[in-house]
Scaffold this motif. Structure first.
Motif, PDB file in Angstrom:
ATOM      1  N   GLN A 191       0.869  -1.171   0.000  1.00 33.05           N
ATOM      2  CA  GLN A 191       0.000   0.000   0.000  1.00 33.05           C
ATOM      3  C   GLN A 191       0.907   1.223   0.000  1.00 33.05           C
ATOM      4  O   GLN A 191       1.733   1.397   0.899  1.00 33.05           O
ATOM      5  CB  GLN A 191      -0.949  -0.036   1.201  1.00 33.05           C
ATOM      6  CG  GLN A 191      -1.954  -1.166   1.058  1.00 33.05           C
ATOM      7  CD  GLN A 191      -2.989  -1.180   2.165  1.00 33.05           C
ATOM      8  OE1 GLN A 191      -3.072  -2.126   2.937  1.00 33.05           O
ATOM      9  NE2 GLN A 191      -3.793  -0.137   2.237  1.00 33.05           N
ATOM     10  N   LEU A 192       0.765   2.011  -1.010  1.00 26.60           N
ATOM     11  CA  LEU A 192       1.754   3.035  -1.310  1.00 26.60           C
ATOM     12  C   LEU A 192       1.671   4.248  -0.394  1.00 26.60           C
ATOM     13  O   LEU A 192       2.626   5.025  -0.316  1.00 26.60           O
ATOM     14  CB  LEU A 192       1.620   3.469  -2.767  1.00 26.60           C
ATOM     15  CG  LEU A 192       1.822   2.309  -3.759  1.00 26.60           C
ATOM     16  CD1 LEU A 192       1.489   2.736  -5.170  1.00 26.60           C
ATOM     17  CD2 LEU A 192       3.244   1.791  -3.680  1.00 26.60           C
ATOM     18  N   ASP A 193       0.553   4.419   0.295  1.00 25.61           N
ATOM     19  CA  ASP A 193       0.392   5.573   1.183  1.00 25.61           C
ATOM     20  C   ASP A 193      -0.070   5.085   2.548  1.00 25.61           C
ATOM     21  O   ASP A 193      -1.053   4.374   2.641  1.00 25.61           O
ATOM     22  CB  ASP A 193      -0.661   6.538   0.619  1.00 25.61           C
ATOM     23  CG  ASP A 193      -0.343   6.944  -0.812  1.00 25.61           C
ATOM     24  OD1 ASP A 193      -1.071   6.519  -1.720  1.00 25.61           O
ATOM     25  OD2 ASP A 193       0.643   7.664  -0.996  1.00 25.61           O
ATOM     26  N   LEU A 240      -6.959   5.252  -2.996  1.00 26.52           N
ATOM     27  CA  LEU A 240      -6.036   4.519  -2.130  1.00 26.52           C
ATOM     28  C   LEU A 240      -5.319   3.507  -3.011  1.00 26.52           C
ATOM     29  O   LEU A 240      -5.956   2.667  -3.652  1.00 26.52           O
ATOM     30  CB  LEU A 240      -6.792   3.817  -0.995  1.00 26.52           C
ATOM     31  CG  LEU A 240      -7.695   4.698  -0.131  1.00 26.52           C
ATOM     32  CD1 LEU A 240      -8.309   3.877   0.995  1.00 26.52           C
ATOM     33  CD2 LEU A 240      -6.950   5.891   0.423  1.00 26.52           C
ATOM     34  N   ARG A 241      -3.997   3.563  -2.993  1.00 28.77           N
ATOM     35  CA  ARG A 241      -3.222   2.802  -3.966  1.00 28.77           C
ATOM     36  C   ARG A 241      -2.677   1.500  -3.393  1.00 28.77           C
ATOM     37  O   ARG A 241      -2.223   1.457  -2.237  1.00 28.77           O
ATOM     38  CB  ARG A 241      -2.069   3.665  -4.481  1.00 28.77           C
ATOM     39  CG  ARG A 241      -2.535   4.941  -5.194  1.00 28.77           C
ATOM     40  CD  ARG A 241      -1.354   5.711  -5.739  1.00 28.77           C
ATOM     41  NE  ARG A 241      -0.500   6.215  -4.670  1.00 28.77           N
ATOM     42  CZ  ARG A 241       0.744   6.653  -4.866  1.00 28.77           C
ATOM     43  NH1 ARG A 241       1.277   6.618  -6.073  1.00 28.77           N
ATOM     44  NH2 ARG A 241       1.443   7.115  -3.839  1.00 28.77           N
ATOM     45  N   CYS A 272      -5.481  -3.492   1.783  1.00 29.29           N
ATOM     46  CA  CYS A 272      -5.460  -4.238   0.534  1.00 29.29           C
ATOM     47  C   CYS A 272      -4.931  -5.636   0.855  1.00 29.29           C
ATOM     48  O   CYS A 272      -3.954  -5.778   1.610  1.00 29.29           O
ATOM     49  CB  CYS A 272      -4.559  -3.532  -0.473  1.00 29.29           C
ATOM     50  SG  CYS A 272      -4.478  -4.309  -2.089  1.00 29.29           S
ATOM     51  N   VAL A 273      -5.564  -6.655   0.299  1.00 29.53           N
ATOM     52  CA  VAL A 273      -5.274  -8.029   0.705  1.00 29.53           C
ATOM     53  C   VAL A 273      -5.227  -8.931  -0.521  1.00 29.53           C
ATOM     54  O   VAL A 273      -6.054  -8.808  -1.428  1.00 29.53           O
ATOM     55  CB  VAL A 273      -6.374  -8.539   1.665  1.00 29.53           C
ATOM     56  CG1 VAL A 273      -6.067  -9.949   2.132  1.00 29.53           C
ATOM     57  CG2 VAL A 273      -6.519  -7.600   2.863  1.00 29.53           C
ATOM     58  N   VAL A 274      -4.262  -9.850  -0.540  1.00 31.80           N
ATOM     59  CA  VAL A 274      -4.180 -10.851  -1.597  1.00 31.80           C
ATOM     60  C   VAL A 274      -4.361 -12.219  -0.973  1.00 31.80           C
ATOM     61  O   VAL A 274      -3.939 -12.467   0.166  1.00 31.80           O
ATOM     62  CB  VAL A 274      -2.849 -10.749  -2.373  1.00 31.80           C
ATOM     63  CG1 VAL A 274      -1.662 -11.032  -1.477  1.00 31.80           C
ATOM     64  CG2 VAL A 274      -2.834 -11.676  -3.574  1.00 31.80           C
ATOM     65  N   THR A 319       0.007  -3.034   4.774  1.00 33.69           N
ATOM     66  CA  THR A 319       0.226  -2.387   6.064  1.00 33.69           C
ATOM     67  C   THR A 319      -0.848  -1.373   6.407  1.00 33.69           C
ATOM     68  O   THR A 319      -0.837  -0.809   7.488  1.00 33.69           O
ATOM     69  CB  THR A 319       1.601  -1.701   6.090  1.00 33.69           C
ATOM     70  OG1 THR A 319       1.722  -0.874   4.933  1.00 33.69           O
ATOM     71  CG2 THR A 319       2.717  -2.743   6.086  1.00 33.69           C
ATOM     72  N   GLY A 320      -1.782  -1.142   5.494  1.00 33.94           N
ATOM     73  CA  GLY A 320      -2.916  -0.283   5.785  1.00 33.94           C
ATOM     74  C   GLY A 320      -2.705   1.157   5.360  1.00 33.94           C
ATOM     75  O   GLY A 320      -1.583   1.665   5.347  1.00 33.94           O
TER      76      GLY A 320
END
Lengths: 111, 119
Positions: free
Chosen positions: B6-8, B21-22, B91-93, B111-112
């Motif tokens: 998660q980029l941010d 949200l990226r 974000c979850v895989v 990491t949220g």
């Protein structure tokens, strides 16, 4: 519809005391069950998962254990709590799909 | 192995403006991807999921996400933010466990991203 319960909602325990957290699922049969811990600033960590009664797999060596005495009941235990066991504990279940559905969580503070 | 980034860690928007949200993912096979939301001291709620059907996935509360294989991305968007959207988003895989009969799926969490919505 399916629902998942966790109790207690909050718990404050002294170091060295035992722990028992309970999770139950309603409205489904033979779910996969999971215990996660969410520590401040550290994201979600998978602790245990179970695909059936008595079948438990541990993801991380630690001071905790899990049991599944009934199909829809999942218990997280410890014989002696450590300060580092503090955190937010989440139970989840999954069925035929890949998504997991989470319970409301238990906030554990070890003093 | 699979992972998500998660980029941010924090995003702040004004009420009524768009939300982005990226999330980038890494997976050795065609993944299942999810977005979850968590309000303070609450469990995680599933917002939406991608499972190799339509690449544009619509979820609850007006959120949607687009799976872009060429960019290995799964960004979450909403056209107009509401105060009630303020929460942490994951974000979850998903992958599969091996070893135990009956399987089970492993979720790898980002990491949220903490979303703040201001008046």
């Amino acid at each position: 519809s399916q629902t998942i319960h966790q109790w207690p909602a909050t718990l404050v325990q002294p170091v060295g005391s035992p722990l028992s957290l309970e999770c139950t699922v309603e409205g489904t049969s033979n779910p996969n069950l999971y215990w996660y811990r969410q520590a401040a600033g550290r994201g979600l960590q998978l602790l245990f998962y179970s695909v059936g009664i008595g079948q438990i797999s541990s993801e991380v060596p630690q001071n905790l254990s899990a049991s599944r005495p009934q199909d829809r009941q999942f218990i997280l235990s410890s014989k002696k709590l450590l300060l580092s066991d503090s955190g937010f504990y989440l139970c989840a279940w999954s069925g035929g799909g890949n998504e997991q559905f989470f319970g409301p969580g238990t906030r554990l503070t070890v003093l | 192995a699979q992972s998500v980034t998660q980029l941010d860690s924090h995003v702040s928007v004004s009420e009524g403006t768009p939300v982005l949200l990226r999330c980038n993912y890494s997976s050795s096979y065609s993944p299942s991807l999810f977005w979850y939301v968590q309000h303070p001291n609450k469990g995680l709620q599933l917002l939406l999921k991608y499972t190799s059907a339509a690449t544009l996935v619509k979820g609850i509360n007006g959120f949607e996400a687009e799976f872009k294989k060429s960019e290995t991305s799964f960004h979450l968007t909403k056209p107009s933010a509401h105060m009630s959207d303020a929460a942490e988003y994951f974000c979850v895989v998903s992958g599969s466990y091996k070893g135990l009969t009956g399987g089970g799926n492993k979720l790898t969490f980002g990491t949220g991203t903490q979303l703040k919505v201001e008046l």
